[in-house]
Design a protein around this motif. Structure first.
Motif, PDB file in Angstrom:
ATOM      1  N   LEU A   6       0.824  -1.152  -0.002  1.00 54.99           N
ATOM      2  CA  LEU A   6       0.002  -0.065  -0.006  1.00 54.99           C
ATOM      3  C   LEU A   6       1.006   1.285  -0.065  1.00 54.99           C
ATOM      4  CD1 LEU A   6      -2.859  -1.059   2.763  1.00 54.99           C
ATOM      5  CD2 LEU A   6      -3.006  -0.773   0.251  1.00 54.99           C
ATOM      6  N   PHE A   7       2.089   1.135   0.933  1.00 58.32           N
ATOM      7  CA  PHE A   7       2.880   2.339   0.835  1.00 58.32           C
ATOM      8  C   PHE A   7       3.650   2.484  -0.467  1.00 58.32           C
ATOM      9  CE2 PHE A   7       7.181   3.956   1.194  1.00 58.32           C
ATOM     10  CZ  PHE A   7       6.798   5.305   1.505  1.00 58.32           C
ATOM     11  N   ASP A   8       3.993   1.412  -0.927  1.00 55.81           N
ATOM     12  CA  ASP A   8       4.606   1.622  -2.564  1.00 55.81           C
ATOM     13  C   ASP A   8       3.892   2.083  -3.359  1.00 55.81           C
ATOM     14  OD1 ASP A   8       6.732   0.219  -1.139  1.00 55.81           O
ATOM     15  OD2 ASP A   8       6.715  -1.574  -2.106  1.00 55.81           O
ATOM     16  N   GLY A  74       7.519  20.832   7.057  1.00 58.71           N
ATOM     17  CA  GLY A  74       6.713  20.132   6.071  1.00 58.71           C
ATOM     18  C   GLY A  74       7.265  18.575   5.899  1.00 58.71           C
ATOM     19  N   VAL A  75       6.324  17.534   6.024  1.00 56.38           N
ATOM     20  CA  VAL A  75       6.832  16.352   5.797  1.00 56.38           C
ATOM     21  C   VAL A  75       6.040  16.038   4.589  1.00 56.38           C
ATOM     22  CG1 VAL A  75       5.310  15.044   7.572  1.00 56.38           C
ATOM     23  CG2 VAL A  75       7.391  13.864   6.638  1.00 56.38           C
ATOM     24  N   ASP A  76       6.544  15.020   3.757  1.00 62.55           N
ATOM     25  CA  ASP A  76       5.891  14.457   2.631  1.00 62.55           C
ATOM     26  C   ASP A  76       6.591  13.485   1.801  1.00 62.55           C
ATOM     27  OD1 ASP A  76       3.207  15.925   0.835  1.00 62.55           O
ATOM     28  OD2 ASP A  76       4.695  14.532  -0.354  1.00 62.55           O
ATOM     29  N   VAL A  77       6.055  12.580   1.308  1.00 58.09           N
ATOM     30  CA  VAL A  77       6.721  11.243   0.512  1.00 58.09           C
ATOM     31  C   VAL A  77       7.220  11.664  -0.915  1.00 58.09           C
ATOM     32  CG1 VAL A  77       4.716  10.273  -0.371  1.00 58.09           C
ATOM     33  CG2 VAL A  77       6.445   9.068   0.829  1.00 58.09           C
ATOM     34  N   SER A  78       6.641  12.923  -1.407  1.00 55.86           N
ATOM     35  CA  SER A  78       6.749  13.370  -2.711  1.00 55.86           C
ATOM     36  C   SER A  78       8.136  14.090  -2.986  1.00 55.86           C
ATOM     37  CB  SER A  78       5.587  13.889  -3.307  1.00 55.86           C
ATOM     38  OG  SER A  78       5.627  14.271  -4.569  1.00 55.86           O
ATOM     39  N   ALA A  79       9.119  13.726  -3.540  1.00 54.80           N
ATOM     40  CA  ALA A  79      10.292  14.486  -3.953  1.00 54.80           C
ATOM     41  C   ALA A  79       9.922  15.490  -4.686  1.00 54.80           C
ATOM     42  CB  ALA A  79      11.282  13.593  -4.445  1.00 54.80           C
ATOM     43  N   PHE A 124      -3.684   8.974   3.139  1.00 56.03           N
ATOM     44  CA  PHE A 124      -2.859   7.817   2.338  1.00 56.03           C
ATOM     45  C   PHE A 124      -2.301   6.940   3.039  1.00 56.03           C
ATOM     46  CE2 PHE A 124      -3.843  11.960   0.695  1.00 56.03           C
ATOM     47  CZ  PHE A 124      -4.508  11.826  -0.697  1.00 56.03           C
ATOM     48  N   PHE A 125      -2.084   7.041   4.180  1.00 56.28           N
ATOM     49  CA  PHE A 125      -1.252   6.001   5.180  1.00 56.28           C
ATOM     50  C   PHE A 125      -1.613   4.705   4.885  1.00 56.28           C
ATOM     51  CE2 PHE A 125      -1.079   9.955   7.879  1.00 56.28           C
ATOM     52  CZ  PHE A 125       0.175  10.205   7.583  1.00 56.28           C
ATOM     53  N   ALA A 126      -0.520   4.097   4.783  1.00 55.42           N
ATOM     54  CA  ALA A 126      -0.777   2.448   4.601  1.00 55.42           C
ATOM     55  C   ALA A 126      -1.344   1.798   6.138  1.00 55.42           C
ATOM     56  CB  ALA A 126       0.339   1.685   4.462  1.00 55.42           C
TER      57      ALA A 126
HETATM   58  C1  LIG Z   1      -3.846  15.855  -1.751  1.00 60.20           C
HETATM   59  S1  LIG Z   1      -2.122  16.091  -1.488  1.00 60.20           S
HETATM   60  C2  LIG Z   1      -2.254  17.310  -0.279  1.00 60.20           C
HETATM   61  C3  LIG Z   1      -1.008  18.200  -0.560  1.00 60.20           C
HETATM   62  C4  LIG Z   1      -1.072  19.459   0.508  1.00 60.20           C
HETATM   63  N1  LIG Z   1      -1.336  19.221   1.703  1.00 60.20           N
HETATM   64  C5  LIG Z   1      -1.864  20.532   0.061  1.00 60.20           C
HETATM   65  O1  LIG Z   1      -3.163  20.823   0.817  1.00 60.20           O
HETATM   66  O2  LIG Z   1      -1.802  21.188  -1.013  1.00 60.20           O
HETATM   67  C6  LIG Z   1      -1.538  14.697  -0.538  1.00 60.20           C
HETATM   68  C7  LIG Z   1      -0.167  14.737  -0.192  1.00 60.20           C
HETATM   69  O3  LIG Z   1       0.142  13.625   1.008  1.00 60.20           O
HETATM   70  C8  LIG Z   1       1.249  13.284   0.536  1.00 60.20           C
HETATM   71  N2  LIG Z   1       1.337  11.691   1.302  1.00 60.20           N
HETATM   72  C9  LIG Z   1       0.833  10.710   0.848  1.00 60.20           C
HETATM   73  N3  LIG Z   1       1.325   9.883   1.701  1.00 60.20           N
HETATM   74  C10 LIG Z   1       2.145  10.265   2.334  1.00 60.20           C
HETATM   75  C11 LIG Z   1       2.999   9.640   3.446  1.00 60.20           C
HETATM   76  N4  LIG Z   1       2.999   8.222   3.947  1.00 60.20           N
HETATM   77  N5  LIG Z   1       4.012  10.446   4.041  1.00 60.20           N
HETATM   78  C12 LIG Z   1       3.998  11.971   3.957  1.00 60.20           C
HETATM   79  N6  LIG Z   1       3.000  12.349   2.970  1.00 60.20           N
HETATM   80  C13 LIG Z   1       2.354  11.588   2.232  1.00 60.20           C
HETATM   81  C14 LIG Z   1       1.401  13.245  -0.928  1.00 60.20           C
HETATM   82  O4  LIG Z   1       2.682  13.106  -1.496  1.00 60.20           O
HETATM   83  C15 LIG Z   1       0.929  14.603  -1.245  1.00 60.20           C
HETATM   84  O5  LIG Z   1       1.660  15.584  -1.256  1.00 60.20           O
END
Ligand SMILES: C[S@@+](CC[C@H](N)C(=O)[O-])C[C@H]1O[C@@H](n2cnc3c(N)ncnc32)[C@H](O)[C@@H]1O
Length: 280
Positions: A6-8, A74-79, A124-126
Motif C-alpha cells: 500500500l505504501f509503495d 513540512g513532511v511529505d513522501v513526494s520528492a 494515504f497512510f498504509a
Molecule cells: C492531496 S495532496 C495534499 C497536499 C497539501 N497538503 C496541499 O493541501 O496542497 C496529499 C499529499 O500527501 C502526501 N503523502 C501521501 N502519503 C504520505 C505519507 N505516507 N507520508 C507523507 N506524505 C504523504 C502526498 O505526497 C501529497 O503531497
C-alpha cells in the motif's frame, strides 16, 4: 494488500504522475483550496512549533511559517512536490523546512511539535493507526492536531463526476476501495474518532466543514485533464479519444459553471484532537 505494498503504491503515485500533476497545477490548486487555509491555521500561536503532514508543494507550511516564529516543518513522501515547496520557501525567505519521508514511520525527534496540521495530506497512510501513533510521539504533551479531510465521495459529487463521466472511455479506471488509502479514506467520522483515540490522541472532535470553492472557468479543462484518476488516465488515450472525453467532461460539469466561475462545495471534516499524556 500488505502495508508495504500500500505504501509503495502511494509513494509511486506521489513521486510519479500524481505528484507531477500537483506540481504543474500548484497555482490553480492553491487558489482553489485557499479558503481552507485560515480554517486550518485558526488558533495557531506564534510560539508553537508546527508540523504540516503531507504538505505537498508547501502552501499551508509557508502560510503557517508566516504566522509563527518557533519553526515550521513540512513532511511529505513526494520528492517533486517538496522540491517545489523548498523553492517557494527560498523565494519568499521563509524559514520553513521540508523533510522527504513517510510520516507514518519517520523518526521525528520526540515531543518536537506543538501543533500538527494537514490539508488533505493524511488519508494515504498504509496503516493510519501506526501513523497517528508515530505523529503522537513527535508531538509534545497537549499538542494540538488540526486536520482537514474529505467526507464521502457521495457528498462530494464534484470530485467523482469525472470518473462517472469517463467510465465508457476508461473502463480500466481504478475502483475506489472504501477505507483504503486515498482521497476518501477518512470519510467515516466514527472510524476517525476510534483511530485517533487508539493512537494516543484525546479530546477528538470531528465536525462537518462545508466550504464553497471556486476556480476561473478557463481552469476547468486543465484541471480535469491533469488531476485525479481521470486526468492521469486521460494522458494515455490517443488524441481523438482524449478530445472526445474532454468534451464529454466539459459538458458533464456544465451545472457547476456559473458565468466566469466554476463553483462547488467541498464537504470536509475538520478533525481536532489533543496529544494525550504518553503512557509508560
Ligand atoms: C492531496 S495532496 C495534499 C497536499 C497539501 N497538503 C496541499 O493541501 O496542497 C496529499 C499529499 O500527501 C502526501 N503523502 C501521501 N502519503 C504520505 C505519507 N505516507 N507520508 C507523507 N506524505 C504523504 C502526498 O505526497 C501529497 O503531497
Amino acid at each position: 494488500m500488505t502495508p508495504q505494498a500500500l505504501f509503495d503504491e502511494q509513494s509511486r503515485l506521489w513521486n510519479g504522475a500524481a505528484g507531477q500533476a500537483w506540481v504543474e497545477s500548484q497555482a490553480l490548486l492553491d487558489a482553489l483550496f485557499a479558503p481552507l487555509e485560515p480554517l486550518l491555521l485558526d488558533g495557531l500561536q506564534v510560539h508553537e512549533r508546527v508540523l504540516d503532514i503531507g504538505c505537498g508543494t508547501g502552501a499551508t507550511t509557508l502560510a503557517a511559517a508566516r504566522r509563527q516564529d518557533a519553526g515550521c516543518v513540512g513532511v511529505d513522501v513526494s520528492a517533486p512536490m517538496l522540491a517545489l515547496a523548498q523553492a517557494r520557501a527560498e523565494r519568499e525567505g521563509s524559514r520553513a523546512r521540508f523533510v522527504c519521508a513517510d510520516a507514518q514511520s519517520h523518526g521525528f525527534e520526540p515531543a518536537s511539535f506543538d501543533r500538527l496540521i494537514s490539508r488533505f495530506g493524511v488519508m494515504f497512510f498504509a496503516d493510519p493507526r501506526a501513523a497517528f501513533a508515530n505523529l503522537r510521539r513527535a508531538a509534545s504533551d497537549g499538542a494540538k492536531l488540526r486536520l482537514i479531510v474529505w467526507r464521502s465521495a457521495a457528498e462530494n459529487p464534484f470530485m467523482t463526476l469525472a470518473e462517472r463521466t469517463a467510465a465508457p472511455w476508461l473502463p480500466q479506471l481504478p475502483v475506489r476501495r472504501p477505507g483504503a488509502p486515498g482521497q476518501f479514506a477518512f470519510a467515516e467520522a466514527q472510524r476517525v474518532r476510534e483511530l485517533l483515540a487508539a493512537s494516543g490522541w484525546d479530546r477528538v472532535e470531528v465536525s462537518p466543514l462545508d466550504v464553497p470553492l471556486s476556480m476561473p472557468e478557463p481552469a476547468l479543462v486543465p484541471y480535469l485533464s491533469r488531476l485525479g484518476p481521470v486526468g492521469m488516465a486521460l494522458q494515455e488515450l490517443e488524441e481523438g479519444a482524449r478530445a472526445a472525453l474532454v468534451e464529454g467532461l466539459r459538458a458533464a460539469f456544465a451545472p457547476f459553471v456559473r458565468g466566469e466561475w466554476v463553483e462547488f462545495e467541498a464537504a470536509c471534516w475538520l478533525i481536532e484532537a489533543q496529544a494525550a499524556p504518553l503512557r509508560g
